[in-house]
Design a protein around this motif. Sequence first.
Motif, PDB file in Angstrom:
ATOM      1  N   PHE A 236       0.854  -1.183   0.000  1.00 49.57           N
ATOM      2  CA  PHE A 236       0.000   0.000   0.000  1.00 49.57           C
ATOM      3  C   PHE A 236       0.891   1.234   0.000  1.00 49.57           C
ATOM      4  O   PHE A 236       1.834   1.305   0.783  1.00 49.57           O
ATOM      5  N   VAL A 237       0.571   2.203  -0.850  1.00 49.33           N
ATOM      6  CA  VAL A 237       1.394   3.409  -0.976  1.00 49.33           C
ATOM      7  C   VAL A 237       0.498   4.634  -0.834  1.00 49.33           C
ATOM      8  O   VAL A 237      -0.541   4.729  -1.501  1.00 49.33           O
ATOM      9  N   GLY A 238       0.888   5.554   0.037  1.00 45.38           N
ATOM     10  CA  GLY A 238       0.091   6.768   0.207  1.00 45.38           C
ATOM     11  C   GLY A 238       0.581   7.576   1.387  1.00 45.38           C
ATOM     12  O   GLY A 238       1.681   7.353   1.895  1.00 45.38           O
ATOM     13  N   PRO A 239      -0.213   8.543   1.840  1.00 47.43           N
ATOM     14  CA  PRO A 239       0.199   9.385   2.962  1.00 47.43           C
ATOM     15  C   PRO A 239      -0.041   8.701   4.309  1.00 47.43           C
ATOM     16  O   PRO A 239      -0.929   7.860   4.438  1.00 47.43           O
ATOM     17  N   ASP A 240       0.741   9.074   5.300  1.00 47.65           N
ATOM     18  CA  ASP A 240       0.584   8.536   6.656  1.00 47.65           C
ATOM     19  C   ASP A 240      -0.479   9.332   7.408  1.00 47.65           C
ATOM     20  O   ASP A 240      -0.181  10.105   8.316  1.00 47.65           O
ATOM     21  N   ASN A 241      -1.724   9.145   7.011  1.00 51.22           N
ATOM     22  CA  ASN A 241      -2.810   9.877   7.683  1.00 51.22           C
ATOM     23  C   ASN A 241      -3.927   8.947   8.139  1.00 51.22           C
ATOM     24  O   ASN A 241      -5.037   9.391   8.415  1.00 51.22           O
ATOM     25  N   GLY A 242      -3.636   7.657   8.191  1.00 43.91           N
ATOM     26  CA  GLY A 242      -4.637   6.708   8.662  1.00 43.91           C
ATOM     27  C   GLY A 242      -5.283   5.891   7.555  1.00 43.91           C
ATOM     28  O   GLY A 242      -6.014   4.935   7.835  1.00 43.91           O
ATOM     29  N   LEU A 243      -5.027   6.232   6.316  1.00 38.77           N
ATOM     30  CA  LEU A 243      -5.651   5.507   5.195  1.00 38.77           C
ATOM     31  C   LEU A 243      -5.469   3.997   5.312  1.00 38.77           C
ATOM     32  O   LEU A 243      -6.350   3.234   4.929  1.00 38.77           O
ATOM     33  N   PHE A 244      -4.309   3.580   5.809  1.00 38.55           N
ATOM     34  CA  PHE A 244      -3.994   2.148   5.841  1.00 38.55           C
ATOM     35  C   PHE A 244      -4.048   1.591   7.255  1.00 38.55           C
ATOM     36  O   PHE A 244      -3.640   0.460   7.499  1.00 38.55           O
TER      37      PHE A 244
END
Lengths: 247, 247, 247
Positions: C70-78
């Motif tokens: 999973f790739v994305g911002p560290d804002n809780g998405l994952f």
Amino acid sequence: MKGVILSINPLARIIDITHDLRPQDITGAAFSILVAYPAFPHGTIHVAVVDPGVGSDRLPIVVQAGNQIFVGPDNGLFSYVCEREAAAQVFAIRNDSLFRRPVSSTFHGRDIFAPVAAALSTGLTPAEVGEKLNTWNTLGTLRPRLLGNRTLQGRILHIDHFGNCITNFSREDFPGSQSGVRVSVNGRNIGSLRQYFAEPSPRKAESLFAIWGSAGFLEIAARNRSAAKILRAKAGQAVTAHLRNDR
Amino acid sequence: MKGVILSINPLARIIDITHDLRPQDITGAAFSILVAYPAFPHGTIHVAVVDPGVGSDRLPIVVQAGNQIFVGPDNGLFSYVCEREAAAQVFAIRNDSLFRRPVSSTFHGRDIFAPVAAALSTGLTPAEVGEKLNTWNTLGTLRPRLLGNRTLQGRILHIDHFGNCITNFSREDFPGSQSGVRVSVNGRNIGSLRQYFAEPSPRKAESLFAIWGSAGFLEIAARNRSAAKILRAKAGQAVTAHLRNDR
Amino acid sequence: MKGVILSINPLARIIDITHDLRPQDITGAAFSILVAYPAFPHGTIHVAVVDPGVGSDRLPIVVQAGNQIFVGPDNGLFSYVCEREAAAQVFAIRNDSLFRRPVSSTFHGRDIFAPVAAALSTGLTPAEVGEKLNTWNTLGTLRPRLLGNRTLQGRILHIDHFGNCITNFSREDFPGSQSGVRVSVNGRNIGSLRQYFAEPSPRKAESLFAIWGSAGFLEIAARNRSAAKILRAKAGQAVTAHLRNDR
């Protein structure tokens, strides 16, 4: 359209850019194409169908620009790309042996643009589609106009999904004044320039700000709100920028 | 659903047709399938999930028609295709060894239709999925009804993204009267027939017109406006066509 | 983003999960990821960009969990995925040689996440992207809280396209009481549990019901209506479940 393309070229790889444009929104489509194409590989074929004039005498065209190809109606959809790419070549689509039969008068996307794009993807060259054109329809220029020596007259190119108002002001329009951009929309001045959307604001009451957006244009935004709603701004309308004395 | 398909057949090529149907809009989905499938290559497998009856005793089915395959619930989604394709065959989905486990009672798209479609894409035949059915659920017929000898009773099959009202009248319903179609919707007569949307109107005040649409049906439209809003028309409602004496 | 990915890995297969999230809706995106990833093949790379903090000091991250990336911002998405997958590993994205230049401060999806995802698809390992993190940002837990011995305090994780309110109650929270779930939302009790949406109701007036949804969570629904509208419910708000004596 996807079925037509795959029937002609079963190996075509089809990518959706957007299906969320408003009906008849030619300028929104032109903006979407302008910001998307630079990221695509050489040889990509873009098909765009925002086509209120379908069936009339408006021409179907193929544009070769920036090592990519664009297929659609001659209504300005590709005019920003042509302005950006000095070597752009525009061809009329005349070779009706490529068309899907019968050709409807209301859906050239399926009957003309898709089969022509598919043929181009299998090796046909733009010149084999029709003659080269010297003129084509354009939307307004991407370049703002200098009024006197301190005022730039621009416009809102597009209002995005978040309500950000994307102007046609570019960084090169503000030489040496990165920190002091001042723009006016509908009588309201926006003097604050942020580096990113979530930047803490020095003044609480200040809700509107300018920001250099990802497409290289100055945007007017509001944190977690629609700047377009706050400003009652519309795509295409005038925006003014005030240049500083030290220009 | 895409993940399930790719887990079973990593080489499957997945194309989105639409995700913009209204919840529970079976007739809208049936219309979308009807107009899309003729453009797709032989062997295409269409999966459709507008499925308000999911989990009840409504059957999951596979339809083989027009050299293509359709997978989904037996609620009428494919009944227009079956009407068009005289050789259509419909099979119940019984082979639960194909299903994703556990089978939820609320998302057969993921647990039944997607894995069955993926299995069909790897060579399974419809007959291996379940027994052939003699009857299936249908929406109304695509054929209008002749009342007396001068009136056709039809209905609005679909209202599209632009507000155009697509009727079930086809060209063969108006032999020899291409130039003189007259239809009525909600007490309003539409007597003007255009060849394309942007055609100049002889009378300025005239906003509604009829047009032969890209799916082969007569549509009621208004230039740059929603005909459905002007007419307060709804999908499924009655439309009347008046045939000329020279029929 | 698709153009960036295909420019780096022309063989990448790109699948759209959803583009219909509301602006800034991190919890909706986190829920969509949670319910989608289990159906995807090992090795799938998920890219998610709901990123109101783009350009600030929030980290870009890569998560390795459940044999997927999973790739994305560290804002809780994952964070829901990390809670589900005990062996999840989280890496900061530091290797800026992978980035698209210039890196904008407003669209890391295009300039950081897409090129990093494309590099991972060609064989780069998460550890080559940056150092492993010990902590990361999370949304609330997926687990409800027991109050006393008969009351569970949960919340609405997501309101879906149909208006169904998806809670964080799982089957294991109701041992031995499958037939007698009772939940309260905004002062209203829902005591009816259905197996499927179209199940005939014993009492006509009863419009709201609970149902075990396809993601394994208890949902509050209304047949052919939006339960969220009836309940004036919002994502994130509290829901209470009352356990039976025989627990």
